[in-house]
Design an enzyme around this catalytic site. Structure first.
Site, PDB file in Angstrom:
ATOM      1  N   ASP A 119      72.949 -23.346 -13.033  1.00  0.00           N
ATOM      2  CA  ASP A 119      71.724 -22.889 -11.942  1.00  0.00           C
ATOM      3  C   ASP A 119      72.547 -21.752 -11.192  1.00  0.00           C
ATOM      4  O   ASP A 119      72.979 -22.664  -9.869  1.00  0.00           O
ATOM      5  CB  ASP A 119      70.568 -23.556 -11.118  1.00  0.00           C
ATOM      6  CG  ASP A 119      69.741 -22.415  -9.558  1.00  0.00           C
ATOM      7  OD1 ASP A 119      70.206 -21.195  -9.798  1.00  0.00           O
ATOM      8  OD2 ASP A 119      69.715 -22.928  -9.075  1.00  0.00           O
ATOM      9  N   GLU A 150      72.448 -16.965  -2.103  1.00  0.00           N
ATOM     10  CA  GLU A 150      70.862 -17.203  -3.099  1.00  0.00           C
ATOM     11  C   GLU A 150      70.931 -18.913  -2.546  1.00  0.00           C
ATOM     12  O   GLU A 150      69.400 -18.611  -1.854  1.00  0.00           O
ATOM     13  CB  GLU A 150      71.519 -16.925  -4.995  1.00  0.00           C
ATOM     14  CG  GLU A 150      70.033 -16.854  -5.252  1.00  0.00           C
ATOM     15  CD  GLU A 150      68.936 -17.690  -5.449  1.00  0.00           C
ATOM     16  OE1 GLU A 150      68.010 -18.111  -5.857  1.00  0.00           O
ATOM     17  OE2 GLU A 150      69.033 -19.456  -5.398  1.00  0.00           O
ATOM     18  N   GLU A 151      71.281 -19.792  -2.972  1.00  0.00           N
ATOM     19  CA  GLU A 151      70.490 -20.679  -2.704  1.00  0.00           C
ATOM     20  C   GLU A 151      70.344 -21.451  -0.753  1.00  0.00           C
ATOM     21  O   GLU A 151      69.767 -22.509  -0.872  1.00  0.00           O
ATOM     22  CB  GLU A 151      72.054 -22.045  -2.975  1.00  0.00           C
ATOM     23  CG  GLU A 151      72.293 -21.966  -4.741  1.00  0.00           C
ATOM     24  CD  GLU A 151      70.337 -22.185  -5.122  1.00  0.00           C
ATOM     25  OE1 GLU A 151      69.715 -22.550  -4.835  1.00  0.00           O
ATOM     26  OE2 GLU A 151      70.737 -23.194  -6.897  1.00  0.00           O
TER      27      GLU A 151
HETATM   28 CO    CO Z   1      68.676 -22.774  -7.246  1.00  0.00          CO
HETATM   29 ZN    ZN Z   2      69.250 -19.984  -8.433  1.00  0.00          ZN
END
Ligand code: CO
Ligand code: ZN
Length: 328
Positions: A165, A196-197
């Site tokens: 991820d 993003e996280e």
């Molecule tokens: Co993630």
């Molecule tokens: Zn992700």
């Protein structure tokens, strides 16, 4: 594909520190795109110019990886940390972690007093330092650690690694760029996004700059294929998952159908994904300017946000063929 994945999951890049990942990807995609730039948020924006009157299609795969940030050093030399992104305390117990400067550590938890719930404040990183001064000669406050590189094949089709991820989607997007014909009708903008996280922050500024007509996020999703887990109704090895909804976005129905049809035309298996939690870059792309039609193409993944995130290479291949078909 395995070599590409291994190279990308092994690049150091916690949230907000994605430069090395961007450098690695830039080298890989240079021959296949017309322009490459980076914005102030660190997004790597690679554009393949289409014909006049074509649409602008933005694809977004995030480069950042969850990690730990040093907030204090104890006199005994142990580091206190906070999570950067959705770190699970249980999944991180006694895990090997690495800092960007090569310092290695182990993340541990102290015993919790009666009646106390285990929390991040009970965790620390042991870097082998004997006191505070030695620790501070090895790292600084604000340095970030991630799960150490450990990429391996699992059975015939699966691969496990931390940072799957979302480096698996970075690998997918690189592979898609390689396979696209030299000329495409639409302009294709491959964005390798940052942060993003912590709330899809990179995709937000990238989308504003790119001004896309259509936004497609590429990310991992959960799995419903272990003995006691039934949701989302998505299985590893059963094909690319096309998202209907998660906590951050509801996919545009036409775009969803077009992607489903592209999968069919490409002759690859697809799955419909309804995720009861989580979100992707689509959540911020869709809210840019006057609004953008979005959908997410997902790679099913077991044990997301652990040091052993597992994907199936057949799903990556299906997603690649589907996207190439759609973009052609
Ligand atoms: Co993630
Ligand atoms: Zn992700």
């Amino acid at each position: 594909m395995y070599d590409l994945i291994e190279k990308l999951v092994n690049a150091y890049g916690p949230t907000g520190r994605e430069t090395l990942v961007a450098d690695t990807i830039e080298e890989m995609v240079k021959p296949y795109v017309d322009t490459i730039r980076r914005d102030a948020m660190g997004n790597l924006i690679c554009e393949k110019t289409g014909e006049e009157g074509g649409q602008r299609i933005m694809l977004s795969a995030h480069m950042d990886h969850i990690g730990f940030i040093v907030v204090a050093v104890e006199k005994e030399g142990f580091l206190r940390v906070m999570p950067v992104g959705g770190i699970s305390m249980n999944a991180s117990l006694t895990r090997h972690v690495s800092f960007g400067n090569g310092v290695q550590g182990i993340i541990c938890r102290e015993p919790v007093r009666d009646g106390e719930t285990p929390a991040m404040k009970h965790m620390f990183i042991d870097i082998g330092a004997e006191n505070e001064a030695e620790a501070l000669s090895m790292i600084n406050l604000g340095d970030m650690a991630v799960y150490s590189n450990d990429c391996f094949r699992l059975g015939q089709h699966k691969v496990a690694a931390p940072a799957m991820d979302d480096r698996i989607a970075c690998a997918l997007l690189v592979a898609v760029l390689k396979e696209l014909p030299q000329k495409t009708r639409n302009t294709i903008v491959a964005v390798f996004s940052t942060q993003e996280e912590v709330g899809c922050r990179g995709a937000k500024t990238a989308a504003y700059g790119v001004e896309p007509d259509i936004g497609i996020a590429l990310d991992v999703t959960g799995n419903g294929d272990t003995p006691e887990t039934k949701l989302p109704a998505v299985k590893l090895g059963a094909g690319a998952a096309i998202k209907v909804m998660d906590r951050g976005s509801i996919s545009n129905p036409e775009l969803f159908s077009d992607l489903l049809a592209a999968g069919k035309a490409a002759g690859v298996p697809t799955q419909r994904e309804v995720l009861p939690y989580g979100g992707t870059d689509a959540s911020t792309i869709q809210l840019t300017r006057g609004g953008v039609k979005v959908c997410t193409v997902s790679i099913p993944c077991r044990y997301v946000h652990s040091a052993c995130e597992v994907i199936d290479l057949r799903d990556v291949d299906a997603a690649k063929k589907l996207l190439v078909e759609y973009l052609k």
